[in-house]
Design a protein around this motif. Structure first.
Motif: not given
Length: 656
Positions: A145-160, A166-167
């Protein structure tokens, strides 16, 4: 493995790991960079790094990070570098909530394996070492139920997410800045500040499988170059001269052997050369240029297939072959290219012939303007030698590493000015790019790099996937309904996969790569998935594809995400350099389920045809044919195919 369980705990703070003191010299290290920052910006860089740590640790870590910035030009957080062996452990060994998280963890660990990574302690595709621990913690906790978001090596967090079926489990973006700030000097500043990083192509997608990742592409490049330029399929005794044995360029020597020629590769780093020699990717090595010349003459006479490494600068070899021709009238080189990291020529990507490696690394930091001048002089000398030999019959091409671009900027004679360019005056290069001139028709047919990794870590599973791939390709080659152009590519790939195991390609994870089109990719993924379902092989992950060009890469990333990719990525840079190209990639976990089979079918069909349709619109007849074939095979697919202008007189405008 108890030490793998520590990955789930996040950044180690209790107790704080001891300081590293200095770099560990048991592995090669990235060149020391200049940090082009003002005093206030240096403080900002340290402040940025400290954001990952509670305030009670700032007094200890702040001065340490500041010293790293001063000494190395970047804050790597060496204190937090994992001390246990980093490699692709079997997927079931990781402490994670599900297989998807474990699969991504495995791929990251493989990228950091010293046998795989060129500079394993500075592979900052994952940010600093602090970010590494946080990324792994998030992956261990990741739920469907979560998606990990990574911006240029920075783990921004897990978001629903909206649809767990399919996500994607992770969305990765590297180095994406607005065009006005996408110049190399912008990158140097932002990298030093710790707010961006170089995207790469496969490493940035957590999909790097070592030099094997480019062996197949280099092999078919050499084979197709021989057909096109030399008019032969028999490369015995033919000499292919190039440079680079570190990272992806380490594939060249092995590719030459598989293609059947004499591969001669120059490398300035003894560490990189010895690494490839010990891995048996290079068969012979020499440190004396006279010995190299004699060995090449002997190998040509005997029509051997071998790989020779020269510990020295590539310019020395090019100029020496010029001397040999002037002295004997014999051209000892048939094919040539270059795989130095010319996208970054002034920070260790290209070393000038005038200095030894150690001298160059010192000069690069102490006197960057002088170093730049030496690099540009070296590029001019290299091109001058190549031009002379090309006039005698050598066939040279650019391997997508920005060699011709940087040589032209250095004032080398690589082409002529074209005042009628579509976007104003531009350089029309004398030598072709392998992408368009050699592999263009291959890509137009929908063939491109397709990788898979056996997450069990069992070599027997890789052997089974090779057998599945070989059987499928044999059937496709024998199918009378397959177009002859497509059949020839299937045949090349069949030869590759039959040779791959015997040539011991694996470095790191149990991985394989071949080139395949829409039909081949879908069938391979489905057959792998069936083999997992029937327990013939253990969990297998992931089919991986990489695309280039801006709109296409963005569209691939978006389209793959909602068609069920396990993770997707998009990067600024990769190959030709920061600000020069956008790359996208994906990973797809195959676990034997019906859902995985469905995702593979829809996603791989889209991923391939998005690229083919772009080539079709650009005018490729082969791509247009591939589009028509795909539409006839796939219900619901409609691709806009161009109408060609048949009479150029309609283009005439009065007064222009």
């Amino acid at each position: 493995m108890s030490f793998l369980a520590t990955l789930a705990k996040g950044i180690p703070l209790d107790p704080l790991p001891p300081p590293q003191g200095s770099r560990d010299h048991s592995v090669p290290h990235a060149p020391v960079r200049n940090a082009p920052l003002s005093p206030e910006e240096c403080k900002l860089a340290v402040r940025n790094a400290l954001r990952y740590f509670p305030p009670e640790f700032h007094a200890v870590l702040g001065p340490e990070f500041a010293k790293e910035l001063k000494d190395y030009g970047h804050i790597y957080m060496y204190r937090f570098r994992p001390t246990f062996p980093l490699r692709a452990y079997p997927i079931t060994w990781y402490t994670a909530a599900n297989l998807e998280g474990s699969a991504i963890m495995l791929m990251i660990m493989n990228n950091l394996d010293p046998a795989v990574a060129q500079f394993p302690h500075e592979l900052v595709t994952y940010g600093g070492n602090g970010q590494f621990w946080l990324v792994m913690k998030y992956l261990s906790e990741l739920q469907p139920t979560g998606t990990l978001v990574i911006n240029s090596g920075h783990p921004a967090g897990i978001y629903p997410n909206l649809n767990p079926d399919t996500s994607p489990r992770a969305v990765i973006s590297n180095g994406m800045v607005i065009p006005n700030y996408s110049k190399p000097e912008d990158y140097d500043r932002m990298f030093a500040l710790g707010v961006t990083m170089y995207g790469q192509m496969t490493a940035g997608s957590y999909c790097y499988i070592g030099p094997q990742g480019i062996v197949h592409g280099t092999t078919i490049t050499i084979m197709n170059a021989a057909r096109k330029y030399l008019g032969t399929n028999d490369l015995r005794g033919k000499v292919f001269l190039t440079s680079g044995l570190g990272g992806m360029s380490g594939a060249q020597a092995k590719a030459a052997i598989i293609a059947g020629c004499i591969g001669l590769v120059a490398e300035v780093s003894e560490e990189a050369l010895d690494k490839r020699f010990s891995q048996k990717w290079v068969m012979e090595k020499f440190g004396n240029v006279d010995d190299v010349i004699e060995r090449v003459k002997q190998a040509r006479k005997l029509k051997l297939s071998t790989s020779i490494a020269y510990l020295g600068n590539i310019v020395t070899l090019w100029e020496r072959f010029v001397e040999e021709y002037k002295k004997t009238g014999v051209l000892l080189v048939d094919l040539g290219s270059d795989q130095t990291s010319c996208h970054n020529p002034f920070n260790g990507g290209y070393y000038p012939v005038q200095l030894s490696l150690r001298e160059a690394q010192k000069e690069m930091r102490k006197n960057p303007e002088k170093f730049k001048a030496l690099v540009e002089e070296s590029l001019r000398r290299q091109v001058k030698a190549i031009n002379f030999l090309a006039d005698q019959g050598l066939h040279f091409w650019d391997y997508g590493n920005a060699f011709l671009l940087q040589a032209s900027r250095a004032g080398a004679d690589v082409g002529q000015s074209d005042p009628t360019g579509a976007h104003g005056p531009q350089i029309k290069f004398r030598y072709p790019s392998y992408i368009q001139d050699i592999l263009g028709d291959v890509f137009a047919l929908g063939f491109g790099p397709y990788r898979w990794v056996c997450t069990s870590g069992d070599p027997k599973d890789l052997e089974i996937t090779d057998e599945i791939a070989a059987c499928l390709l044999q059937n496709l080659v024998a199918d009378p309904q397959v177009d002859k152009d497509v059949r020839s590519q299937y045949a090349d790939n069949l030869k590759w996969v039959l040779e791959a195991g015997r040539n011991k390609m694996v470095v790191g994870s149990q991985a394989r790569i071949l080139y395949s089109d829409r039909v081949g990719r879908m069938k391979l993924a489905q057959q792998f998935n069936e083999a997992i379902k029937s327990k013939e092989i253990k969990t297998d992950t992931p089919p991986i594809s990489v695309c280039m060009q801006a709109d296409m890469a963005i569209q691939n990333c978006i389209g793959d995400a909602f068609r069920g990719a396990t993770w997707v990525s998009i990067h600024n840079g990769g190959g030709v350099g920061w600000g020069e190209v956008i790359n996208g990639g994906f990973g797809l976990l195959l676990d034997g389920s019906e859902a995985a089979a469905k995702r593979a079918q829809f996603m791989l069909s889209w991923d391939v045809m998005n690229g083919v349709s772009r080539r079709s619109w650009a005018g490729s007849k082969l791509a247009q044919k591939a589009c028509m074939t795909a539409m006839s095979q796939c219900s619901g697919m409609k691709i806009t195919v161009p109408f060609e202008v048949e009479d150029d007189s309609v283009l005439t405008i009065d007064g222009i």
